[in-house]
Design a protein around this motif. Structure first.
Motif, PDB file in Angstrom:
ATOM      1  N   LEU A  12       0.768  -1.245  -0.435  1.00 27.68           N
ATOM      2  CA  LEU A  12      -0.115  -0.337   0.289  1.00 27.68           C
ATOM      3  C   LEU A  12       1.138   1.224   0.127  1.00 27.68           C
ATOM      4  N   TRP A  13       0.230   1.870  -1.066  1.00 21.67           N
ATOM      5  CA  TRP A  13       1.474   2.919  -1.688  1.00 21.67           C
ATOM      6  C   TRP A  13       0.591   4.496  -1.170  1.00 21.67           C
ATOM      7  N   LEU A  14       1.369   5.458  -0.320  1.00 20.74           N
ATOM      8  CA  LEU A  14       0.916   7.002   0.561  1.00 20.74           C
ATOM      9  C   LEU A  14       1.648   7.968  -0.616  1.00 20.74           C
ATOM     10  N   LEU A  15       1.054   8.639  -1.077  1.00 18.74           N
ATOM     11  CA  LEU A  15       1.669   9.318  -2.633  1.00 18.74           C
ATOM     12  C   LEU A  15       1.030  11.332  -0.968  1.00 18.74           C
ATOM     13  N   GLY A  16       1.850  11.424  -0.404  1.00 17.69           N
ATOM     14  CA  GLY A  16       1.800  12.374   0.335  1.00 17.69           C
ATOM     15  C   GLY A  16       2.570  13.758  -0.078  1.00 17.69           C
ATOM     16  N   PRO A  17       2.330  14.727   0.192  1.00 21.04           N
ATOM     17  CA  PRO A  17       2.777  16.142  -0.283  1.00 21.04           C
ATOM     18  C   PRO A  17       4.187  15.890  -0.321  1.00 21.04           C
ATOM     19  N   ASP A  18       4.969  15.684   0.786  1.00 19.86           N
ATOM     20  CA  ASP A  18       6.107  15.157   1.077  1.00 19.86           C
ATOM     21  C   ASP A  18       6.813  14.271   1.141  1.00 19.86           C
ATOM     22  N   GLN A  19       6.161  13.118   1.197  1.00 24.99           N
ATOM     23  CA  GLN A  19       7.349  12.502   1.288  1.00 24.99           C
ATOM     24  C   GLN A  19       6.054  10.849   0.349  1.00 24.99           C
ATOM     25  N   LEU A  20       6.067   9.990  -0.043  1.00 25.32           N
ATOM     26  CA  LEU A  20       6.206   8.685  -1.032  1.00 25.32           C
ATOM     27  C   LEU A  20       6.593   7.218   0.793  1.00 25.32           C
ATOM     28  N   VAL A  21       5.622   7.430   0.960  1.00 26.04           N
ATOM     29  CA  VAL A  21       5.729   5.704   2.087  1.00 26.04           C
ATOM     30  C   VAL A  21       4.901   4.647   1.580  1.00 26.04           C
ATOM     31  N   ARG A  22       5.801   3.439   1.682  1.00 20.49           N
ATOM     32  CA  ARG A  22       5.176   2.343   1.440  1.00 20.49           C
ATOM     33  C   ARG A  22       4.758   1.511   2.497  1.00 20.49           C
ATOM     34  N   LEU A  23       3.510   0.772   2.574  1.00 20.66           N
ATOM     35  CA  LEU A  23       3.496   0.267   3.630  1.00 20.66           C
ATOM     36  C   LEU A  23       3.325  -1.879   2.559  1.00 20.66           C
ATOM     37  N   ASP A  24       4.296  -2.699   3.706  1.00 20.78           N
ATOM     38  CA  ASP A  24       3.870  -3.922   3.616  1.00 20.78           C
ATOM     39  C   ASP A  24       3.104  -4.535   4.379  1.00 20.78           C
ATOM     40  N   ALA A  25       2.516  -5.621   3.740  1.00 22.00           N
ATOM     41  CA  ALA A  25       2.280  -6.865   5.011  1.00 22.00           C
ATOM     42  C   ALA A  25       3.194  -7.831   4.744  1.00 22.00           C
ATOM     43  N   SER A  26       3.539  -8.410   6.380  1.00 21.81           N
ATOM     44  CA  SER A  26       3.765  -9.481   6.217  1.00 21.81           C
ATOM     45  C   SER A  26       4.030  -9.721   7.556  1.00 21.81           C
ATOM     46  N   GLY A  27       3.469 -11.037   7.446  1.00 18.84           N
ATOM     47  CA  GLY A  27       4.068 -11.915   9.199  1.00 18.84           C
ATOM     48  C   GLY A  27       2.914 -11.147  10.177  1.00 18.84           C
ATOM     49  N   GLY A  28       1.235 -11.086   9.732  1.00 14.27           N
ATOM     50  CA  GLY A  28       0.532 -10.767  10.100  1.00 14.27           C
ATOM     51  C   GLY A  28       0.349  -8.952  10.933  1.00 14.27           C
ATOM     52  N   SER A  29       1.794  -8.359   9.844  1.00 19.17           N
ATOM     53  CA  SER A  29       1.303  -7.057  10.922  1.00 19.17           C
ATOM     54  C   SER A  29       2.418  -6.452   9.323  1.00 19.17           C
ATOM     55  N   TRP A  30       2.424  -5.063   9.293  1.00 19.38           N
ATOM     56  CA  TRP A  30       2.514  -4.222   8.875  1.00 19.38           C
ATOM     57  C   TRP A  30       3.641  -2.736   8.683  1.00 19.38           C
ATOM     58  N   SER A  31       4.607  -2.773   7.629  1.00 19.70           N
ATOM     59  CA  SER A  31       5.878  -1.653   8.081  1.00 19.70           C
ATOM     60  C   SER A  31       6.101  -0.979   7.412  1.00 19.70           C
ATOM     61  N   ARG A  32       5.755   0.365   7.996  1.00 19.34           N
ATOM     62  CA  ARG A  32       6.685   1.625   7.185  1.00 19.34           C
ATOM     63  C   ARG A  32       7.610   1.752   6.993  1.00 19.34           C
ATOM     64  N   THR A  33       7.911   1.585   5.082  1.00 17.99           N
ATOM     65  CA  THR A  33       8.623   2.386   5.011  1.00 17.99           C
ATOM     66  C   THR A  33       8.967   4.016   3.821  1.00 17.99           C
ATOM     67  N   VAL A  34       9.877   4.966   4.615  1.00 19.56           N
ATOM     68  CA  VAL A  34       9.783   6.134   3.161  1.00 19.56           C
ATOM     69  C   VAL A  34      10.306   5.822   2.564  1.00 19.56           C
ATOM     70  N   VAL A  35      10.188   6.009   1.052  1.00 21.33           N
ATOM     71  CA  VAL A  35      10.838   5.987  -0.447  1.00 21.33           C
ATOM     72  C   VAL A  35      11.238   7.332  -0.638  1.00 21.33           C
ATOM     73  N   ASP A  36      12.205   7.322  -1.189  1.00 24.39           N
ATOM     74  CA  ASP A  36      12.821   7.914  -1.889  1.00 24.39           C
ATOM     75  C   ASP A  36      12.118   8.045  -3.272  1.00 24.39           C
ATOM     76  N   PRO A  37      10.924   9.292  -4.255  1.00 25.17           N
ATOM     77  CA  PRO A  37      10.489   8.678  -5.116  1.00 25.17           C
ATOM     78  C   PRO A  37      11.375   8.938  -5.957  1.00 25.17           C
ATOM     79  N   ALA A  38      12.841   9.489  -5.734  1.00 30.39           N
ATOM     80  CA  ALA A  38      13.812   9.123  -7.758  1.00 30.39           C
ATOM     81  C   ALA A  38      14.533   7.687  -7.579  1.00 30.39           C
TER      82      ALA A  38
END
Length: 74
Positions: free
Chosen positions: A34-60
């Motif tokens: 699940l990707w969150l495309l906000g005004p200041d950052q791009l965030v990826r949420l990954d489902a793994s092992g029954g929980s979610w992890s959050r990673t800020v990704v450089d759009p470049a």
């Protein structure tokens, strides 16, 4: 924004900000990301092992961003 599992347990909770370009910019991509495309950052949420992890990704860093998400960024 909250992601709740089938037992109504909150797996992820964080503010979702809007941007002129993407609105709230919440988009599923291949691989249950699940990707969150906000005004200041791009965030990826990954489902793994029954929980979610959050990673800020450089759009470049195009090698880390799926094609369907890159299309939305342009």
């Amino acid at each position: 924004m909250q992601i709740v599992d089938t037992a109504d347990i909150v797996q992820y909770s964080a503010p979702a900000t809007s941007s002129e370009a993407y609105g709230y910019g919440v988009q599923w991509a291949a691989g249950d990301q699940l990707w969150l495309l906000g005004p200041d950052q791009l965030v990826r949420l990954d489902a793994s092992g029954g929980s979610w992890s959050r990673t800020v990704v450089d759009p470049a860093a195009t090698d880390e961003v799926p094609a369907e998400i890159l299309d939305l960024l342009q």
